[in-house]
Design a protein around this motif. Structure first.
Motif, mmCIF file in Angstrom:
data_model
loop_
_atom_site.group_PDB
_atom_site.id
_atom_site.type_symbol
_atom_site.label_atom_id
_atom_site.label_comp_id
_atom_site.label_asym_id
_atom_site.label_seq_id
_atom_site.Cartn_x
_atom_site.Cartn_y
_atom_site.Cartn_z
ATOM 1 N N GLY A 78 0.810 -1.219 0.000
ATOM 2 C CA GLY A 78 0.000 0.000 0.000
ATOM 3 C C GLY A 78 0.841 1.265 0.000
ATOM 4 N N VAL A 79 1.873 1.288 0.849
ATOM 5 C CA VAL A 79 2.742 2.472 0.906
ATOM 6 C C VAL A 79 3.493 2.637 -0.408
ATOM 7 C CG1 VAL A 79 4.757 3.473 2.042
ATOM 8 C CG2 VAL A 79 2.974 2.381 3.405
ATOM 9 N N LEU A 80 3.932 1.533 -1.003
ATOM 10 C CA LEU A 80 4.641 1.612 -2.284
ATOM 11 C C LEU A 80 3.717 2.130 -3.390
ATOM 12 C CD1 LEU A 80 7.310 1.061 -3.699
ATOM 13 C CD2 LEU A 80 6.503 -1.262 -4.185
ATOM 14 N N THR A 81 2.445 1.718 -3.358
ATOM 15 C CA THR A 81 1.480 2.210 -4.345
ATOM 16 C C THR A 81 1.251 3.713 -4.192
ATOM 17 O OG1 THR A 81 0.361 0.071 -4.360
ATOM 18 C CG2 THR A 81 -0.863 1.948 -5.222
ATOM 19 N N LEU A 82 1.113 4.162 -2.939
ATOM 20 C CA LEU A 82 0.960 5.598 -2.705
ATOM 21 C C LEU A 82 2.187 6.367 -3.181
ATOM 22 C CD1 LEU A 82 -0.699 5.814 0.839
ATOM 23 C CD2 LEU A 82 -1.709 6.455 -1.351
ATOM 24 N N SER A 83 3.372 5.792 -2.967
ATOM 25 C CA SER A 83 4.598 6.440 -3.429
ATOM 26 C C SER A 83 4.605 6.549 -4.947
ATOM 27 C CB SER A 83 5.825 5.649 -2.958
ATOM 28 O OG SER A 83 5.868 5.577 -1.555
ATOM 29 N N ALA A 84 4.145 5.483 -5.626
ATOM 30 C CA ALA A 84 4.103 5.503 -7.082
ATOM 31 C C ALA A 84 3.143 6.576 -7.583
ATOM 32 C CB ALA A 84 3.691 4.131 -7.612
ATOM 33 N N PHE A 85 1.958 6.690 -6.942
ATOM 34 C CA PHE A 85 1.015 7.739 -7.320
ATOM 35 C C PHE A 85 1.615 9.123 -7.088
ATOM 36 C CE2 PHE A 85 -2.555 4.603 -7.048
ATOM 37 C CZ PHE A 85 -3.097 4.879 -8.290
ATOM 38 N N THR A 86 2.357 9.267 -5.998
ATOM 39 C CA THR A 86 2.965 10.565 -5.693
ATOM 40 C C THR A 86 3.990 10.945 -6.745
ATOM 41 O OG1 THR A 86 2.669 10.157 -3.334
ATOM 42 C CG2 THR A 86 4.212 11.881 -3.946
ATOM 43 N N ILE A 87 4.853 9.986 -7.106
ATOM 44 C CA ILE A 87 5.859 10.246 -8.132
ATOM 45 C C ILE A 87 5.192 10.586 -9.460
ATOM 46 C CG2 ILE A 87 7.744 9.248 -9.462
ATOM 47 C CD1 ILE A 87 8.469 9.953 -6.611
ATOM 48 N N ASN A 88 4.112 9.873 -9.780
ATOM 49 C CA ASN A 88 3.395 10.155 -11.019
ATOM 50 C C ASN A 88 2.814 11.567 -11.004
ATOM 51 O OD1 ASN A 88 2.099 9.268 -13.598
ATOM 52 N ND2 ASN A 88 0.229 9.596 -12.417
ATOM 53 N N SER A 89 2.229 11.956 -9.874
ATOM 54 C CA SER A 89 1.691 13.314 -9.745
ATOM 55 C C SER A 89 2.797 14.354 -9.853
ATOM 56 C CB SER A 89 0.974 13.469 -8.393
ATOM 57 O OG SER A 89 -0.070 12.543 -8.266
#
Length: 465
Positions: A78-89
């Motif tokens: 979950g934390v890795l997915t949030l990190s990926a969304f953050t990097i994408n943003s």
């Protein structure tokens, strides 16, 4: 090998330049969050496996080793997915900034403290939960309290941070915040430079006729091509005092030089001077920086306005012009400083190469005026800001303000205006002429502008503006 070269590069920089470079990178702040995550994970291990806090708490709030591993594996994903969304943003935001406003704004967004803290929180959270996952056992009878509690709290923090980052990005991208942040950055650079030079400025008259002749001076040349980024004035003055010499800068901060360009001229007295000592106090790099360069801040703001003109975005143009006017007022107040710097014994040691307010006014507004292509709305806003500056600034710059407005008006050659456009322009020009004492010259410009309006409309424009 490249990593060590990258680290070695920072140690070669001056303290101020190193601080500025580290602030403009994305890895420095997350690095400290990762260090904190490792320390917190070690503390969590200590609580669960050394102290065993589960003995002092109800068993209902604990987790078995196998159950905790399932929980932690879900949290890691979950934390890795949030990190990926953050990097994408982040990438979307950077692409938008670069294409719509200016590529120079990327450094501002990356160096923003909120952006760096958000990335640090995500990296730290991922490393913390991952380390917890590695040392949890599979024993069913084992009950663990601190690890699941702190891991869940970390995941909640990451989720809240993700919401905050989306809000931060959308807020930062708003026009007024973009231009205001860039203006604030430039003002902080100016304040830092003034604070550094203030101890060496004295209310002491310098007779230029008594300065050493050019023939007696010795030149220090640039040893590489690049931008003149930073000068350590305090160090230079101390060295010049020890050498009993006088130093004069032949280039300005932010100016581009090629190898062999005269950078500094110095005059010796009794002792022989080693020019390498002075060259160590000067930084020349491959890019412009805002560490001591006031002009660079104006150029960045002007570039945003020019980009907005190309995208037919009048709100951004207007807002940026307002921020440039505010920055020009601040620069105008500091540009009156004497270029002469003295040591503690009030002996002249350094002569700066600095431009007057007219130069900065041109750098801030002239490029916008050029790319506006006689856009009457932009011209009106420019003249409005110039008139506003004439109300708040010293009379020493009134001549420069009027001359800029005069050249702007004369640029309407072979261009027709609507009646209201002409009226609004003349209204601001009239205010400026009264503030600067150029009423007679205004009458000439009035006639000039009326020729740009049809004869039927011109009769409605009052000549007593």
């Amino acid at each position: 090998m490249g990593f060590f070269y990258y680290i070695r590069k920072y140690f070669k920089m001056s303290k101020r330049q190193r601080k500025s470079e580290l602030k403009s990178t994305l890895w420095f702040m997350p690095f400290w969050y990762i260090v904190g995550a490792v320390g917190l994970s070690a503390f969590t291990f200590y609580l669960d496996y050394i102290v065993d806090v589960s003995l002092y708490l109800p068993a209902a709030i604990g987790f078995s080793g196998q159950t905790l591993q399932v929980l932690l594996s879900a949290l890691v994903g979950g934390v890795l997915t949030l990190s990926a969304f953050t990097i994408n943003s982040l990438l979307v935001a950077l692409t938008t900034f670069s294409g719509q406003f200016s590529s120079k704004m990327l450094v501002n967004f990356v160096s923003d403290r909120a952006t760096q803290h958000v990335l640090g929180i995500f990296n730290g959270s991922f490393i913390y939960v991952l380390l917890n996952f590695l040392y949890v056992t599979h024993e069913e009878e084992e009950y663990i309290v601190a690890t699941p509690a702190l891991s869940i709290l970390t995941a909640i923090t990451a989720a809240v941070t993700f919401i905050y980052f989306i809000n931060h990005t959308t807020t930062w991208m708003q026009v007024h915040n973009i231009s205001y942040n860039m203006n604030s950055k430039s003002k902080s650079v100016q304040a830092s430079l003034e604070k550094e030079l203030k101890p060496y400025h004295l209310e002491k008259h310098v007779d230029e006729a008594k300065l050493p002749s050019e023939a007696e001076g010795k030149i220090i040349e640039a040893n590489q091509p690049g931008y003149f980024q930073v000068a350590d004035f305090s160090r230079l003055i101390k060295q010049a005092k020890r050498d009993n010499s006088l130093i004069r800068f032949d280039v300005r901060i932010g100016e581009f030089v090629v190898e062999g360009t005269p950078v500094v001229t110095y005059w010796e007295n009794e002792e022989k001077v080693d020019p390498a000592r002075y060259l160590k106090s000067i930084e020349i790099g491959i890019k412009q920086t805002e560490i001591q360069d006031l002009e660079y801040g104006l150029i960045k703001l002007a570039e945003v306005a020019i980009k907005a003109l190309g995208h037919n975005d009048p709100l951004t143009v207007t807002n940026t012009i307002h921020q440039i006017a505010d920055l020009l007022k601040s620069i105008g107040q500091s540009s009156n400083f004497s270029p002469y710097l003295f040591d503690q014994e009030q002996e002249l040691r350094v002569i700066l190469n600095q431009k007057d307010f007219r130069y900065y006014l041109h750098k801030g507004f002239a490029s916008i005026r050029e790319y506006a292509n006689q856009n009457s709305a932009v011209m009106t806003e420019l003249l409005t800001m110039v008139a506003l500056l004439s109300k708040t600034m010293d009379q020493s710059v009134h001549k420069d303000l009027w001359e800029f407005a005069r050249q702007t008006i004369l640029g309407f050659d072979n261009y027709s205006l609507y009646e209201n456009d002409c009226l609004y322009i003349l209204e601001q020009l009239s205010v400026l002429s009264k503030n600067t004492g150029n009423q007679k010259d205004y009458l000439f410009l009035l006639e000039y502008m009326l020729e740009r309006v049809s004869s039927k409309s011109a009769s409605k424009v009052p000549s007593s503006l």
